[in-house]
Enzyme design. Sequence first.
Site, mmCIF file in Angstrom:
data_model
loop_
_atom_site.group_PDB
_atom_site.id
_atom_site.type_symbol
_atom_site.label_atom_id
_atom_site.label_comp_id
_atom_site.label_asym_id
_atom_site.label_seq_id
_atom_site.Cartn_x
_atom_site.Cartn_y
_atom_site.Cartn_z
ATOM 1 N N ASN A 48 0.785 -0.898 -0.082
ATOM 2 C CA ASN A 48 0.067 -0.229 0.029
ATOM 3 C C ASN A 48 0.751 1.133 0.315
ATOM 4 O O ASN A 48 2.009 1.331 0.681
ATOM 5 C CB ASN A 48 -1.096 0.090 1.139
ATOM 6 C CG ASN A 48 -0.318 -0.209 2.563
ATOM 7 O OD1 ASN A 48 0.533 -0.872 2.668
ATOM 8 N ND2 ASN A 48 -1.095 0.394 3.677
ATOM 9 N N GLU A 50 0.126 5.104 0.811
ATOM 10 C CA GLU A 50 -0.689 6.245 1.132
ATOM 11 C C GLU A 50 -0.429 7.662 0.704
ATOM 12 O O GLU A 50 0.835 7.922 0.111
ATOM 13 C CB GLU A 50 -0.755 6.082 2.788
ATOM 14 C CG GLU A 50 -1.371 4.719 3.255
ATOM 15 C CD GLU A 50 -1.662 4.570 4.746
ATOM 16 O OE1 GLU A 50 -0.857 5.571 5.581
ATOM 17 O OE2 GLU A 50 -2.089 3.826 4.997
ATOM 18 N N CYS A 59 -4.117 0.624 -2.535
ATOM 19 C CA CYS A 59 -3.834 -0.629 -1.526
ATOM 20 C C CYS A 59 -2.552 -1.748 -2.561
ATOM 21 O O CYS A 59 -2.660 -1.461 -3.480
ATOM 22 C CB CYS A 59 -5.157 -1.483 -1.683
ATOM 23 S SG CYS A 59 -6.453 -0.844 -0.683
ATOM 24 N N GLU A 61 -2.893 -4.945 -2.972
ATOM 25 C CA GLU A 61 -3.350 -5.656 -4.014
ATOM 26 C C GLU A 61 -3.567 -5.000 -5.519
ATOM 27 O O GLU A 61 -3.318 -5.477 -6.632
ATOM 28 C CB GLU A 61 -4.903 -6.173 -3.710
ATOM 29 C CG GLU A 61 -4.910 -7.027 -2.444
ATOM 30 C CD GLU A 61 -5.285 -6.130 -1.321
ATOM 31 O OE1 GLU A 61 -4.692 -4.929 -1.175
ATOM 32 O OE2 GLU A 61 -5.737 -6.376 -0.207
ATOM 33 N N CYS A 97 -10.086 -5.012 0.750
ATOM 34 C CA CYS A 97 -11.127 -4.037 0.634
ATOM 35 C C CYS A 97 -11.849 -4.729 -0.536
ATOM 36 O O CYS A 97 -11.732 -5.058 -1.488
ATOM 37 C CB CYS A 97 -10.674 -2.890 0.752
ATOM 38 S SG CYS A 97 -10.220 -2.016 -0.885
ATOM 39 N N CYS A 100 -10.607 -3.624 -4.217
ATOM 40 C CA CYS A 100 -9.682 -4.679 -4.581
ATOM 41 C C CYS A 100 -10.278 -5.753 -4.987
ATOM 42 O O CYS A 100 -9.766 -6.322 -5.896
ATOM 43 C CB CYS A 100 -8.683 -4.642 -3.745
ATOM 44 S SG CYS A 100 -7.500 -3.491 -3.282
HETATM 45 N N1 THU Z 1 -5.075 -1.529 2.547
HETATM 46 C C1 THU Z 1 -4.614 -2.228 1.537
HETATM 47 O O1 THU Z 1 -3.476 -2.175 0.942
HETATM 48 N N2 THU Z 1 -5.683 -3.360 1.145
HETATM 49 C C2 THU Z 1 -6.659 -3.648 1.568
HETATM 50 O O2 THU Z 1 -7.369 -4.616 0.863
HETATM 51 C C3 THU Z 1 -7.111 -2.999 2.756
HETATM 52 C C4 THU Z 1 -6.549 -1.585 3.251
HETATM 53 C C5 THU Z 1 -4.348 -0.447 2.956
HETATM 54 C C6 THU Z 1 -4.979 0.866 2.423
HETATM 55 C C7 THU Z 1 -4.383 1.808 3.730
HETATM 56 O O3 THU Z 1 -3.030 2.309 3.318
HETATM 57 C C8 THU Z 1 -4.330 0.987 5.045
HETATM 58 O O4 THU Z 1 -4.354 -0.361 4.252
HETATM 59 C C9 THU Z 1 -5.356 1.278 6.035
HETATM 60 O O5 THU Z 1 -6.851 0.964 5.384
#
Ligand code: THU
Length: 145
Positions: A48, A50, A59, A61, A97, A100
């Site tokens: 991920n 940010e 994310c 994935e 999520c 994804c």
């Molecule tokens: N996150 C992912 O990388 N993949 C997911 O499927 C769920 C959430 C990340 C996004 C964000 O940077 C952090 O987790 C908190 O939501």
Amino acid sequence: MAVIEVDMKRKLVEMALDARDLAYAPYSHHRVGAALLGKNGKIYTGCNVENAAFTPSNCAERTAVFKAVSEGEREFQAIAIVGGIGDRSELSICPPCGVCRQVLREFCPLDFPILLAKDPDHIESYTLEELLPLSFGPEFLPGEK
Ligand code: THU
């Protein structure tokens, strides 16, 4: 569904854990890693990433899927996902999520294996259909994939 051997599952989880180490998550501290096995045998990793403006965050994935597609691979055998706050010993299962799941739906069959792991010895396997039932996909639209 292609059968994914145990050694390959473990390798995917290990690569997802290594990818997680590269996560840029200064705001949530929730670091996620993914390892996506292409039909071509190549493994595409993602973490991920940010952003101070939050919305542009991506994310793990989707990072992996977009890396693969941008390098010419559109068919996949499996994905491993790991994530959580803290170090490797503190992880529990981290489900993908909804966004994804939908991105995977674009390129993967309903029986596509999604491996959720705490570590290489604790892997749970779900199909895309289990995680995204009654889903909308490319076959509902006239365009060519
Ligand atoms: N996150 C992912 O990388 N993949 C997911 O499927 C769920 C959430 C990340 C996004 C964000 O940077 C952090 O987790 C908190 O939501």
